[in-house]
Design an enzyme around this catalytic site. Sequence first.
Site, PDB file in Angstrom:
ATOM      1  N   THR A 173      32.085 -14.543  14.222  1.00  6.21           N
ATOM      2  CA  THR A 173      32.098 -13.742  12.985  1.00  6.21           C
ATOM      3  C   THR A 173      31.980 -12.263  13.369  1.00  6.21           C
ATOM      4  OG1 THR A 173      29.718 -14.093  12.863  1.00  6.21           O
ATOM      5  CG2 THR A 173      31.064 -15.502  11.475  1.00  6.21           C
ATOM      6  N   ALA A 175      15.596 -11.429  11.616  1.00  3.48           N
ATOM      7  CA  ALA A 175      15.002 -11.617  12.950  1.00  3.48           C
ATOM      8  C   ALA A 175      15.693 -10.692  13.948  1.00  3.48           C
ATOM      9  CB  ALA A 175      15.138 -13.076  13.387  1.00  3.48           C
ATOM     10  N   GLY A 223      22.608  -4.343  23.700  1.00  4.77           N
ATOM     11  CA  GLY A 223      23.999  -4.756  23.503  1.00  4.77           C
ATOM     12  C   GLY A 223      24.013  -6.191  23.051  1.00  4.77           C
ATOM     13  N   ARG A 249      39.990 -22.404  26.831  1.00  4.87           N
ATOM     14  CA  ARG A 249      38.528 -22.523  26.793  1.00  4.87           C
ATOM     15  C   ARG A 249      38.104 -23.992  26.894  1.00  4.87           C
ATOM     16  NH1 ARG A 249      34.863 -18.488  23.022  1.00  4.87           N
ATOM     17  NH2 ARG A 249      33.690 -17.815  24.823  1.00  4.87           N
ATOM     18  N   GLU A 269      21.132 -20.104  14.705  1.00  2.57           N
ATOM     19  CA  GLU A 269      20.734 -20.312  16.096  1.00  2.57           C
ATOM     20  C   GLU A 269      20.025 -19.065  16.600  1.00  2.57           C
ATOM     21  OE1 GLU A 269      20.744 -23.088  17.962  1.00  2.57           O
ATOM     22  OE2 GLU A 269      19.500 -21.630  18.988  1.00  2.57           O
ATOM     23  N   CYS A 313      25.212  -9.906  18.903  1.00  2.60           N
ATOM     24  CA  CYS A 313      24.481 -10.120  17.648  1.00  2.60           C
ATOM     25  C   CYS A 313      23.830  -8.882  17.036  1.00  2.60           C
ATOM     26  CB  CYS A 313      23.406 -11.165  17.849  1.00  2.60           C
ATOM     27  SG  CYS A 313      24.086 -12.807  17.910  1.00  2.60           S
ATOM     28  N   GLU A 342      21.196 -15.226  25.101  1.00  4.37           N
ATOM     29  CA  GLU A 342      22.004 -15.514  26.276  1.00  4.37           C
ATOM     30  C   GLU A 342      21.175 -15.265  27.543  1.00  4.37           C
ATOM     31  OE1 GLU A 342      25.922 -13.717  26.104  1.00  4.37           O
ATOM     32  OE2 GLU A 342      25.981 -14.177  23.970  1.00  4.37           O
ATOM     33  N   VAL A 363      18.916   1.423  28.523  1.00  3.58           N
ATOM     34  CA  VAL A 363      20.051   2.256  28.106  1.00  3.58           C
ATOM     35  C   VAL A 363      20.513   1.895  26.691  1.00  3.58           C
ATOM     36  CG1 VAL A 363      21.099   2.921  30.289  1.00  3.58           C
ATOM     37  CG2 VAL A 363      21.452   0.611  29.431  1.00  3.58           C
ATOM     38  N   LYS A 418      17.961 -15.008   9.641  1.00  6.65           N
ATOM     39  CA  LYS A 418      18.633 -14.774  10.919  1.00  6.65           C
ATOM     40  C   LYS A 418      18.948 -13.268  11.079  1.00  6.65           C
ATOM     41  CE  LYS A 418      21.254 -15.207  14.508  1.00  6.65           C
ATOM     42  NZ  LYS A 418      21.216 -15.869  15.748  1.00  6.65           N
ATOM     43  N   ASP A 471      37.840 -26.619  19.748  1.00  8.75           N
ATOM     44  CA  ASP A 471      38.199 -25.207  19.668  1.00  8.75           C
ATOM     45  C   ASP A 471      39.720 -25.104  19.605  1.00  8.75           C
ATOM     46  OD1 ASP A 471      36.315 -22.530  20.661  1.00  8.75           O
ATOM     47  OD2 ASP A 471      38.483 -22.262  20.458  1.00  8.75           O
TER      48      ASP A 471
END
Length: 469
Positions: A93, A225, A275, A43, A163, A278, A167, A272, A222, A38
Amino acid sequence: MTLNNVKNVCCIGAGYVGGPTCSVLALKCPDVKVTIVDLNRARIDAWNSEKLPIYEPGLDDVVKKCRGKNLFFSTDIDDSINKAELIFVSVNTPTKTFGMGKGRAADLKFIESAARRIAEVTTGHKIIVEKSTVPVKSAESLKKILLSNCKKNTSFQILSNPEFLAEGTAIMDLLNPDRILIGGEETEDGRAAMATLASLYRRWIPEEKILTTNLWSSELSKLTANAFLAQRISSINSISALCEATGADVDEVAKAIGTDSRIGPKFLKASVGFGGSCFQKDILNLVYLCESYNLTEVASYWQAVIDVNNYQKRRFVQHVIRKLFNTVTGKKIAIYGFAFKKDTGDTRESPSIDICRYLLEEGAQLHIYDPKVTRQQVTADLVDSAVSQESYEESQGLVHVCQGPYEAVEGSHAIVLCTEWDEFLLYDYQKIYDKMLKPAYIFDGRKILNQEKLEGIGFHCEIIGKNFS
Ligand code: UDX
Ligand code: ADP
């Protein structure tokens, strides 16, 4: 040219996708050296420390098992690219914030700079795997950049391998995915590259779960989906508004329709709003793509999924204000949960951000508690990103990040629950009630609390999709 035996893998981008994905790859392929690189030194330092830069259940164990053996985190991008036979591109992205396609198209500048770097330092043959969520036809752009900038005697095969991890359950999703999708060129070399990548996954994933398609189908799958998943949430959220108006309970409706095997029970939890990094980004991408092909009706169909999501966040706050006697100005409100879902510290596109912003605009004082989101992150999302100096100063005085749930409710008029953390079920609500001003309100935006029990204590308990009226 073909490659069968991969010994070195490089992953460009040590974020929420690259980090967990390639850590699990290292775990399952002990004979392959996996280096995650990276540009962001802090990080990488965190990946090499005791406190990893992202919170993800099970991730610490995987990293501890492999780090220093066949898993490495580094900022030496060129060296890692050079040594690898296969390179995953897992850079971010985000949605463009300026210029053509602003607010809708994906910003591909990170993909482009990664591709230029690969072209500059590569010698020999490499398989480049697009892991980041990208608009359809990105592979073509990647190929153009690579071929027009590479040295002599180099060659590339581009694969799309989106992928699908979520999360909070990333490690489980990676260890036992529903499917692995690999898209490639329909040529001999393309098929060989797909077989090479598939041979890595085959170490722990059954053959029948590894699907191969052409590049464009893989890229579009992707986006599709994520659009379908988000569409289910907007569908049930739209029905939640109707449930509130009619006296129905949206959980009961969801259960009833979810038992139809054609519909299925998952992703029908009213909330609510959705989020995460993605859903919104990918749907905006899809909308932009449709518009660019003049598919206006298709574009507006998917745009409506986002419109309903925004409506859900707005109407939730409107209800809170209405119940608090039509004003929240100067009132202390405890916010429970700032992450976009439980079991993550990620706040990207979290509905809590918009909910807090609406309440701040009305002059509420927010006391925010989330088990995993840091003070710096809340400040960055609510204060530092204020549009003007005036709103910056104002929000600085109105946003308080708390260390615990009891501190947050001291002298408050209401609790607004935005994230479905399990620990919210375990609190001593009598103690919480005693600390609050009366009447004490709880607004449950995730439908997780026990209404009867809370009302027994004396709370006014308002649950989305049930008794918001
Ligand atoms: C999503 C996709 O699930 C994953 O396959 C893809 O790779 C990335 O995007 P993620 O955003 O990490 O994953 O989490 P997900 O579990 O899908 O939740 C997204 C949002 O929808 C969260 O805000 C969540 O709280 C909300 N949600 C989810 C609901 O409101 N109701 C539901 O029934 C399910
Ligand atoms: P995601 O959720 O898609 O993984 P993140 O923002 O968490 O997104 O991670 C993407 C990572 O990619 C960031 O840590 C960023 O610094 C890194 N990155 C972006 N561009 C490059 C690049 N050209 N070379 C190396 N790393 C990059």
